[in-house]
Design an enzyme around this catalytic site. Sequence first.
Site, PDB file in Angstrom:
ATOM      1  N   HIS A  39       1.377   0.534  -5.550  1.00 41.35           N
ATOM      2  CA  HIS A  39       2.232  -0.631  -5.293  1.00 41.35           C
ATOM      3  C   HIS A  39       1.462  -1.543  -4.339  1.00 41.35           C
ATOM      4  O   HIS A  39       1.747  -1.606  -3.138  1.00 41.35           O
ATOM      5  CB  HIS A  39       3.568  -0.213  -4.679  1.00 41.35           C
ATOM      6  CG  HIS A  39       4.389   0.681  -5.572  1.00 41.35           C
ATOM      7  ND1 HIS A  39       4.117   2.020  -5.747  1.00 41.35           N
ATOM      8  CD2 HIS A  39       5.479   0.428  -6.335  1.00 41.35           C
ATOM      9  CE1 HIS A  39       5.002   2.551  -6.579  1.00 41.35           C
ATOM     10  NE2 HIS A  39       5.840   1.610  -6.942  1.00 41.35           N
ATOM     11  N   ASP A  77       3.196   3.655  -2.206  1.00 42.51           N
ATOM     12  CA  ASP A  77       3.879   2.856  -1.176  1.00 42.51           C
ATOM     13  C   ASP A  77       4.900   1.936  -1.848  1.00 42.51           C
ATOM     14  O   ASP A  77       4.744   0.725  -1.869  1.00 42.51           O
ATOM     15  CB  ASP A  77       2.822   2.054  -0.402  1.00 42.51           C
ATOM     16  CG  ASP A  77       3.437   1.091   0.596  1.00 42.51           C
ATOM     17  OD1 ASP A  77       4.548   1.372   1.076  1.00 42.51           O
ATOM     18  OD2 ASP A  77       2.808   0.061   0.884  1.00 42.51           O
ATOM     19  N   GLY A 132       2.962   1.199 -11.205  1.00 44.21           N
ATOM     20  CA  GLY A 132       2.033   2.139 -10.608  1.00 44.21           C
ATOM     21  C   GLY A 132       2.299   3.586 -10.962  1.00 44.21           C
ATOM     22  O   GLY A 132       1.365   4.375 -11.133  1.00 44.21           O
ATOM     23  N   HIS A 136      -0.997   1.814   7.845  1.00 41.37           N
ATOM     24  CA  HIS A 136      -2.398   1.391   7.785  1.00 41.37           C
ATOM     25  C   HIS A 136      -3.272   2.147   8.771  1.00 41.37           C
ATOM     26  O   HIS A 136      -4.467   2.337   8.519  1.00 41.37           O
ATOM     27  CB  HIS A 136      -2.472  -0.115   7.993  1.00 41.37           C
ATOM     28  CG  HIS A 136      -1.846  -0.876   6.869  1.00 41.37           C
ATOM     29  ND1 HIS A 136      -1.227  -2.094   7.029  1.00 41.37           N
ATOM     30  CD2 HIS A 136      -1.728  -0.564   5.551  1.00 41.37           C
ATOM     31  CE1 HIS A 136      -0.769  -2.511   5.867  1.00 41.37           C
ATOM     32  NE2 HIS A 136      -1.060  -1.596   4.957  1.00 41.37           N
ATOM     33  N   SER A 195      -2.740  -2.894   2.259  1.00 38.09           N
ATOM     34  CA  SER A 195      -3.510  -1.663   2.077  1.00 38.09           C
ATOM     35  C   SER A 195      -4.714  -1.842   1.149  1.00 38.09           C
ATOM     36  O   SER A 195      -5.769  -1.252   1.413  1.00 38.09           O
ATOM     37  CB  SER A 195      -2.594  -0.536   1.585  1.00 38.09           C
ATOM     38  OG  SER A 195      -1.827  -0.940   0.474  1.00 38.09           O
ATOM     39  N   GLU A 223      -0.020  -3.520  -9.497  1.00 34.27           N
ATOM     40  CA  GLU A 223       1.049  -4.377  -8.985  1.00 34.27           C
ATOM     41  C   GLU A 223       1.821  -4.946 -10.170  1.00 34.27           C
ATOM     42  O   GLU A 223       1.257  -5.652 -11.009  1.00 34.27           O
ATOM     43  CB  GLU A 223       0.485  -5.505  -8.123  1.00 34.27           C
ATOM     44  CG  GLU A 223       1.526  -6.491  -7.629  1.00 34.27           C
ATOM     45  CD  GLU A 223       2.720  -5.822  -6.944  1.00 34.27           C
ATOM     46  OE1 GLU A 223       3.874  -6.116  -7.335  1.00 34.27           O
ATOM     47  OE2 GLU A 223       2.500  -4.998  -6.028  1.00 34.27           O
TER      48      GLU A 223
END
Length: 299
Positions: free
Chosen positions: A41, A163, A143, A18, A99, A117
């Site tokens: 993700h 991610d 994703g 982050h 995020s 997601e």
Amino acid sequence: MNYRHAYHAGNFADVLKHMVLVALVDALKQKATPFGYVDTHAGRGRYDLRSVEARKTAEADDGFGVLRTATGLPPLLWKWLEVVRACNEGDDLRHYPGSPWIAAHLMRDTDSAQLCELHPEEAAALRQVFHHDPRVHVHGRDGYEAMKALLPPKEKRGLVLIDPPFEAQEAEFRLIEKSLKAALEKWPTGMYAVWYPIKQRSHVKPFHRWLTRCGAKRVLMAELLLHPDDSPLRLNGSGMVIVNAPWKLDETLRDSLKVLPRLLGKPGESEYRLSWLVNDEPAQAPPTPPSPKRSPGRR
């Protein structure tokens, strides 16, 4: 499908990820034109650090929990901490932003976000977080597959954050390589940031070698290691690679990366790594904004 980030939110890996995300969004905002953000993700967007899942592992205590009371932090870490505080009411810091929340908080009204997601419960929670925000669009789909439809974004500039939970372990790196290859063919000028876990260095090296051949002219690597990278039994560290990294990103990250091993790790075990895997074409400096016109003074 079994992974739940609620067990890990706010840990040292989230701090690195982050912190880098804040720097990347800030870099995109140096230009006035809108940008698009794609999160492959996304998770549920926001996490309760007092939940049963979070307290079961207490991983946030050794990441965000340490830095929230630290003093003398470099500017980038301070900004990340301010974003976390903005996800809470007052001084009761019980929530940690994912995020998507961080990106949306930093975005402007003209920017947009596409959040992917696959897990139904996580996607439902994500929709609830952003149901009021017309800039944000939630997709309940894989994703990697969604990248084919979402890239390039309508803004023609922006960032893709990849991610994944790495449930597939080493095989996840091959999925990332395949998806990045296709994405770069469709959108070669896009910025791509990839998070990855570090257990054994031998698992990471093939991915780094692939990145040197991926066709991008600039690839930056940033890693935070709390333990030697030689054990498959624990998360020894994590890394971020940024394809088409922006101007002077390494300089932006360095001061904050330097302090994280000392604050979050143990002497002799923890370290950071920051290097260019590819740097064939120096990025252009952002344009200097014109100086404001001055009214002629009286003589």
